[in-house]
Scaffold this motif. Sequence first.
Motif, mmCIF file in Angstrom:
data_model
loop_
_atom_site.group_PDB
_atom_site.id
_atom_site.type_symbol
_atom_site.label_atom_id
_atom_site.label_comp_id
_atom_site.label_asym_id
_atom_site.label_seq_id
_atom_site.Cartn_x
_atom_site.Cartn_y
_atom_site.Cartn_z
ATOM 1 N N MET A 125 -102.879 27.812 40.336
ATOM 2 C CA MET A 125 -103.518 26.503 40.565
ATOM 3 C C MET A 125 -104.551 26.192 39.476
ATOM 4 O O MET A 125 -104.714 25.044 39.079
ATOM 5 C CB MET A 125 -104.134 26.458 41.964
ATOM 6 C CG MET A 125 -103.065 26.398 43.050
ATOM 7 S SD MET A 125 -103.693 25.877 44.666
ATOM 8 C CE MET A 125 -104.478 27.363 45.232
ATOM 9 N N THR A 126 -105.233 27.229 38.988
ATOM 10 C CA THR A 126 -106.204 26.988 37.903
ATOM 11 C C THR A 126 -105.478 26.624 36.612
ATOM 12 O O THR A 126 -105.889 25.702 35.883
ATOM 13 C CB THR A 126 -107.094 28.227 37.678
ATOM 14 O OG1 THR A 126 -107.668 28.606 38.921
ATOM 15 C CG2 THR A 126 -108.190 27.930 36.670
ATOM 16 N N ALA A 127 -104.377 27.323 36.332
ATOM 17 C CA ALA A 127 -103.592 26.982 35.131
ATOM 18 C C ALA A 127 -103.098 25.540 35.225
ATOM 19 O O ALA A 127 -103.131 24.790 34.236
ATOM 20 C CB ALA A 127 -102.415 27.947 34.997
ATOM 21 N N ALA A 128 -102.667 25.133 36.425
ATOM 22 C CA ALA A 128 -102.173 23.764 36.624
ATOM 23 C C ALA A 128 -103.284 22.750 36.343
ATOM 24 O O ALA A 128 -103.068 21.725 35.692
ATOM 25 C CB ALA A 128 -101.657 23.600 38.052
ATOM 26 N N LEU A 129 -104.486 23.059 36.821
ATOM 27 C CA LEU A 129 -105.620 22.156 36.602
ATOM 28 C C LEU A 129 -105.906 21.982 35.108
ATOM 29 O O LEU A 129 -106.036 20.860 34.611
ATOM 30 C CB LEU A 129 -106.857 22.725 37.316
ATOM 31 C CG LEU A 129 -108.122 21.893 37.216
ATOM 32 C CD1 LEU A 129 -107.988 20.620 38.041
ATOM 33 C CD2 LEU A 129 -109.334 22.695 37.704
ATOM 34 N N LEU A 172 -105.616 18.923 42.270
ATOM 35 C CA LEU A 172 -104.491 18.981 41.328
ATOM 36 C C LEU A 172 -103.772 17.640 41.200
ATOM 37 O O LEU A 172 -103.456 17.203 40.097
ATOM 38 C CB LEU A 172 -103.494 20.074 41.748
ATOM 39 C CG LEU A 172 -104.062 21.492 41.754
ATOM 40 C CD1 LEU A 172 -102.983 22.494 42.124
ATOM 41 C CD2 LEU A 172 -104.652 21.834 40.392
ATOM 42 N N ALA A 173 -103.525 17.007 42.350
ATOM 43 C CA ALA A 173 -102.777 15.743 42.330
ATOM 44 C C ALA A 173 -103.540 14.693 41.522
ATOM 45 O O ALA A 173 -102.942 13.880 40.796
ATOM 46 C CB ALA A 173 -102.546 15.261 43.753
ATOM 47 N N LYS A 174 -104.882 14.733 41.628
ATOM 48 C CA LYS A 174 -105.716 13.748 40.920
ATOM 49 C C LYS A 174 -105.456 13.771 39.405
ATOM 50 O O LYS A 174 -105.497 12.749 38.735
ATOM 51 C CB LYS A 174 -107.188 14.082 41.208
ATOM 52 C CG LYS A 174 -108.166 13.040 40.756
ATOM 53 C CD LYS A 174 -109.556 13.300 41.300
ATOM 54 C CE LYS A 174 -110.333 14.235 40.415
ATOM 55 N NZ LYS A 174 -111.592 14.668 40.979
ATOM 56 N N HIS A 209 -96.486 19.399 42.625
ATOM 57 C CA HIS A 209 -96.192 20.634 43.343
ATOM 58 C C HIS A 209 -94.896 20.443 44.104
ATOM 59 O O HIS A 209 -94.725 19.446 44.788
ATOM 60 C CB HIS A 209 -97.363 20.954 44.295
ATOM 61 C CG HIS A 209 -96.998 21.908 45.380
ATOM 62 N ND1 HIS A 209 -97.374 21.737 46.680
ATOM 63 C CD2 HIS A 209 -96.256 23.044 45.363
ATOM 64 C CE1 HIS A 209 -96.897 22.726 47.420
ATOM 65 N NE2 HIS A 209 -96.216 23.528 46.646
ATOM 66 N N GLU A 210 -93.991 21.410 43.965
ATOM 67 C CA GLU A 210 -92.732 21.355 44.734
ATOM 68 C C GLU A 210 -92.483 22.708 45.356
ATOM 69 O O GLU A 210 -92.871 23.740 44.787
ATOM 70 C CB GLU A 210 -91.548 21.075 43.794
ATOM 71 C CG GLU A 210 -91.279 19.618 43.562
ATOM 72 C CD GLU A 210 -90.022 19.391 42.717
ATOM 73 O OE1 GLU A 210 -89.080 20.207 42.780
ATOM 74 O OE2 GLU A 210 -90.016 18.387 41.991
ATOM 75 N N VAL A 243 -96.918 18.780 34.312
ATOM 76 C CA VAL A 243 -97.047 20.108 34.927
ATOM 77 C C VAL A 243 -96.354 20.124 36.282
ATOM 78 O O VAL A 243 -96.598 19.262 37.123
ATOM 79 C CB VAL A 243 -98.543 20.461 35.134
ATOM 80 C CG1 VAL A 243 -98.685 21.809 35.848
ATOM 81 C CG2 VAL A 243 -99.273 20.484 33.796
ATOM 82 N N LEU A 244 -95.505 21.130 36.482
ATOM 83 C CA LEU A 244 -94.887 21.331 37.796
ATOM 84 C C LEU A 244 -95.246 22.733 38.292
ATOM 85 O O LEU A 244 -95.041 23.728 37.595
ATOM 86 C CB LEU A 244 -93.365 21.201 37.705
ATOM 87 C CG LEU A 244 -92.618 21.519 39.003
ATOM 88 C CD1 LEU A 244 -92.951 20.502 40.094
ATOM 89 C CD2 LEU A 244 -91.110 21.548 38.759
#
Length: 308
Positions: A14-18, A67-69, A74-75, A27-28
Amino acid sequence: MLDVVIIGAGPAGMTAALYAARSDLSVLLLERGAPGGQMNNTAEVENYPGFDSIKGPELAMKFYEPLAKFGAKHEYGYVVDVVDRGDYKTVITEDKEYDTRVVIISTGASHRHLGVPGEEEFSGRGVSYCAVCDGAFFRNRELIVIGGGDSAVEEAIYLTQFATKVSIVHRRDELRAQKIIQDRAFRNEKIEFIWDSVVEEITGENLVNGVEVKNVKTGEKTHVQAQGVFIYVGLDPISEPFKNLGVTNENGWIPTDLNMKTSVPGVFAIGDVREKTLRQITTAVGEGGIAGQQAYLYLQDLQDKLAK
Ligand code: FAD
Ligand code: NAP
């Protein structure tokens, strides 16, 4: 073609995604369960800076919500393989395929089994690997916890709110757990230690009724009565889907350099699945930040290369 696919939505992923999404990359985040990883199985987190104490699932939501912001998607997806095609990779789940320039592996690690008779037989009928999930079933019961690390000792303390007695069986006469956790256990009147001992068998009929314990110094064997056995004897990496990529070492952990790069260009590994010494939320987060930024730098270089 995606910029980045991140496999596993624990604190590392989650941090990498951010970080990657804030660099405006597509990013997925693929996750086979609920976002949060091991944080979802942790009652209280007391060593994450900024919080005196916070419930694991609550901290997980605080990681997930922003994350969505920033546009990270996310799937649900259970990744089974990753194929290196040079300038891009194909991430294969049980029912879909995704092409991406960068893959970040953050699949974590899972609890190790003890491998003694009765362990599989009584799994879910007195044998558990998750105090937060199953502890409440053992109100007013006697429990065994096996192991001497942070997990065993911390979860034994947690279990004392339900159990009448918790016996920690450890194979040495010294704990591996952090000093602050040890001290708390030593002060807890419901916790007893069975030192220098291993559990050789978990016994019962339909449900667990105890364990056969052997003292490794004297060879003496005793039967200890208990209705629940919680096993915390360490972790194994979740890296089977990446064996074909050739990024794992002989024990399945993934070695990286300081920038979280694996041996395959464009593939990064972070968090508990990485070969390292300290497996914590703080270290997972730090590595996630590095990998998110490195993904951006890798893509810049790749763009230059492809433009030539
Ligand atoms: P994880 O949190 O394990 O997340 C990995 C994610 O990847 C999971 O959600 C999993 O479902 C997903 N995944 C795995 N394989 C696949 C696949 N093939 N396809 C798709 N998704 C996949 N640390 C602390 O700092 N403080 C604590 O108080 C603390 N308490 C703990 C208590 C317990 C009982 C345990 C077991 C650990 C504790 N830890 C604590 C350690 C901490 O939880 C971990 O270090 C941290 O969660 C690692 O983060 P991660 O993102 O690398 O992996
Ligand atoms: P761990 O630190 O690897 O400890 C495993 C324990 O099980 C050790 O005490 C080990 O004994 C024992 N053990 C291993 N194999 C055994 C066997 N076959 N039979 C009997 N005992 C056996 O694992 P962990 O406690 O699950 O922790 C995993 C990671 O998560 C660690 O990095 C830990 O710091 C982290 N974590 C952190 C927190 C926190 O910060 N609050 C909480 C939980 C977990 P030896 O000591 O003799 O090797």
